[in-house]
Design a protein around this motif. Structure first.
Motif, PDB file in Angstrom:
ATOM      1  N   LYS A 112       6.354  28.590   9.708  1.00 31.79           N
ATOM      2  CA  LYS A 112       6.699  30.015   9.837  1.00 31.79           C
ATOM      3  C   LYS A 112       7.788  30.189  10.894  1.00 31.79           C
ATOM      4  N   GLU A 113       7.703  29.416  11.966  1.00 37.15           N
ATOM      5  CA  GLU A 113       8.741  29.451  13.005  1.00 37.15           C
ATOM      6  C   GLU A 113      10.075  28.943  12.439  1.00 37.15           C
ATOM      7  N   ILE A 114      10.025  27.906  11.623  1.00 34.51           N
ATOM      8  CA  ILE A 114      11.234  27.392  10.974  1.00 34.51           C
ATOM      9  C   ILE A 114      11.879  28.490  10.135  1.00 34.51           C
ATOM     10  N   TYR A 115      11.076  29.215   9.376  1.00 32.09           N
ATOM     11  CA  TYR A 115      11.581  30.299   8.532  1.00 32.09           C
ATOM     12  C   TYR A 115      12.293  31.358   9.376  1.00 32.09           C
ATOM     13  N   SER A 116      11.683  31.730  10.469  1.00 25.97           N
ATOM     14  CA  SER A 116      12.256  32.736  11.363  1.00 25.97           C
ATOM     15  C   SER A 116      13.595  32.273  11.950  1.00 25.97           C
ATOM     16  N   ASN A 128       0.788  -1.234   0.000  1.00 30.13           N
ATOM     17  CA  ASN A 128       0.000   0.000   0.000  1.00 30.13           C
ATOM     18  C   ASN A 128       0.819   1.283   0.000  1.00 30.13           C
ATOM     19  N   LYS A 129       2.134   1.202  -0.157  1.00 26.28           N
ATOM     20  CA  LYS A 129       2.989   2.386   0.026  1.00 26.28           C
ATOM     21  C   LYS A 129       2.663   3.532  -0.926  1.00 26.28           C
ATOM     22  N   ILE A 130       2.343   3.239  -2.170  1.00 28.74           N
ATOM     23  CA  ILE A 130       2.027   4.317  -3.118  1.00 28.74           C
ATOM     24  C   ILE A 130       0.754   5.044  -2.684  1.00 28.74           C
ATOM     25  N   GLU A 131      -0.269   4.287  -2.341  1.00 32.37           N
ATOM     26  CA  GLU A 131      -1.517   4.903  -1.877  1.00 32.37           C
ATOM     27  C   GLU A 131      -1.281   5.705  -0.594  1.00 32.37           C
ATOM     28  N   ILE A 132      -0.526   5.135   0.342  1.00 30.53           N
ATOM     29  CA  ILE A 132      -0.244   5.811   1.611  1.00 30.53           C
ATOM     30  C   ILE A 132       0.435   7.153   1.352  1.00 30.53           C
ATOM     31  N   HIS A 133       1.476   7.154   0.538  1.00 35.91           N
ATOM     32  CA  HIS A 133       2.237   8.386   0.302  1.00 35.91           C
ATOM     33  C   HIS A 133       1.532   9.344  -0.652  1.00 35.91           C
ATOM     34  N   SER A 134       0.685   8.832  -1.521  1.00 37.39           N
ATOM     35  CA  SER A 134      -0.048   9.695  -2.458  1.00 37.39           C
ATOM     36  C   SER A 134      -1.022  10.615  -1.739  1.00 37.39           C
ATOM     37  N   GLU A 135      -1.566  10.138  -0.645  1.00 37.45           N
ATOM     38  CA  GLU A 135      -2.594  10.892   0.068  1.00 37.45           C
ATOM     39  C   GLU A 135      -2.033  11.883   1.076  1.00 37.45           C
ATOM     40  N   GLN A 136      -0.716  11.982   1.175  1.00 39.11           N
ATOM     41  CA  GLN A 136      -0.120  12.875   2.159  1.00 39.11           C
ATOM     42  C   GLN A 136      -0.417  14.333   1.849  1.00 39.11           C
ATOM     43  N   LYS A 137      -0.918  15.038   2.850  1.00 37.95           N
ATOM     44  CA  LYS A 137      -1.153  16.475   2.716  1.00 37.95           C
ATOM     45  C   LYS A 137       0.048  17.214   3.294  1.00 37.95           C
ATOM     46  N   LEU A 138       0.381  18.334   2.682  1.00 41.37           N
ATOM     47  CA  LEU A 138       1.488  19.146   3.188  1.00 41.37           C
ATOM     48  C   LEU A 138       1.090  19.840   4.482  1.00 41.37           C
ATOM     49  N   ARG A 139       2.065  20.044   5.341  1.00 42.86           N
ATOM     50  CA  ARG A 139       1.844  20.862   6.538  1.00 42.86           C
ATOM     51  C   ARG A 139       1.580  22.300   6.105  1.00 42.86           C
ATOM     52  N   GLU A 140       0.830  22.989   6.910  1.00 48.36           N
ATOM     53  CA  GLU A 140       0.515  24.388   6.622  1.00 48.36           C
ATOM     54  C   GLU A 140       1.804  25.199   6.467  1.00 48.36           C
ATOM     55  N   ASP A 141       1.863  25.991   5.417  1.00 52.98           N
ATOM     56  CA  ASP A 141       2.967  26.908   5.105  1.00 52.98           C
ATOM     57  C   ASP A 141       4.261  26.227   4.664  1.00 52.98           C
ATOM     58  N   ALA A 142       4.318  24.900   4.623  1.00 55.80           N
ATOM     59  CA  ALA A 142       5.569  24.220   4.250  1.00 55.80           C
ATOM     60  C   ALA A 142       6.006  24.622   2.847  1.00 55.80           C
ATOM     61  N   GLN A 143       5.102  24.575   1.889  1.00 48.70           N
ATOM     62  CA  GLN A 143       5.465  24.899   0.512  1.00 48.70           C
ATOM     63  C   GLN A 143       5.934  26.348   0.394  1.00 48.70           C
ATOM     64  N   MET A 144       5.194  27.277   0.973  1.00 48.56           N
ATOM     65  CA  MET A 144       5.534  28.694   0.892  1.00 48.56           C
ATOM     66  C   MET A 144       6.911  28.970   1.511  1.00 48.56           C
ATOM     67  N   VAL A 145       7.160  28.406   2.682  1.00 53.54           N
ATOM     68  CA  VAL A 145       8.441  28.632   3.363  1.00 53.54           C
ATOM     69  C   VAL A 145       9.590  28.013   2.575  1.00 53.54           C
TER      70      VAL A 145
END
Length: 192
Positions: free
Chosen positions: A176-180, A60-77
């Protein structure tokens, strides 16, 4: 020239830490909540044999990893950081997921300089090779290994990494804290 070499884990670090919970609960007929996920290893959380979980994961690894949602602000940071820093994804995922992982990052519009799919939780040698300045991680044991080897680690807070930290680890609660913190590290490195 870019400033810092930033190493970033993927699962639970840029993605939601409990991405695997629904599909795993359903398969093993469990009702584990996020609050009950106080251990890193999923078979321990589920109370099942490691081999039994490995078989389920392999199927099931492809299905498991396909459904992963990004943490808030991860992409932007990460986008902002990539403008002046080197971004290296360093994951314990098995090597068979290399192309899938490249596709996942591209699909989610996450810039990076390179991806290393180690097939192992031991990341110290790769951090050394990449001349890592800061490592962003969610796995407590990885954070301890990296920090003991002298690396600055930003440990993103989860229910499963609540043990005591050493002086090279900073617990962070969002991107956002990581960015700071990374901006502060850059200022400190420029002052030297």
């Amino acid at each position: 020239m870019k400033n810092l070499n930033i190493c970033i884990d993927i699962d639970g670090t840029i993605t939601d830490a409990y991405y695997w919970l629904n599909i795993t609960n359903k398969h093993f007929n469990k009702n584990i909540t996020e609050q009950q996920v106080t251990k890193y290893y999923i078979h321990e959380v589920m109370g099942i044999d490691a081999k039994e979980y490995e078989k389920f994961y392999e199927q099931n690894k492809i299905e498991i990893h396909s459904e992963q949602k990004l943490r808030e602000d991860a992409q932007m940071v990460i986008k902002r950081l990539s403008l002046i820093h080197n971004i290296y994804f360093v994951t314990a995922r098995e090597e068979s997921l290399t192309m899938f992982t490249h596709s996942y990052l591209k699909k989610n519009d996450i810039p990076y300089d390179d991806l290393f799919v180690l097939g192992s939780h031991y990341k110290v040698d790769k951090a050394r090779e990449l001349k890592c300045n800061v490592f962003i991680e969610d796995n407590y044991d990885n954070a301890i290994q990296l920090s003991t080897a002298g690396y600055k680690v930003l440990l993103i807070d989860t229910n499963y990494n609540q043990k005591p930290l050493n002086e090279n680890i900073v617990r962070v609660y969002n991107w956002k804290e990581i960015y700071s913190i990374i901006n502060e590290l850059l200022l400190q490195s420029e002052a030297m």
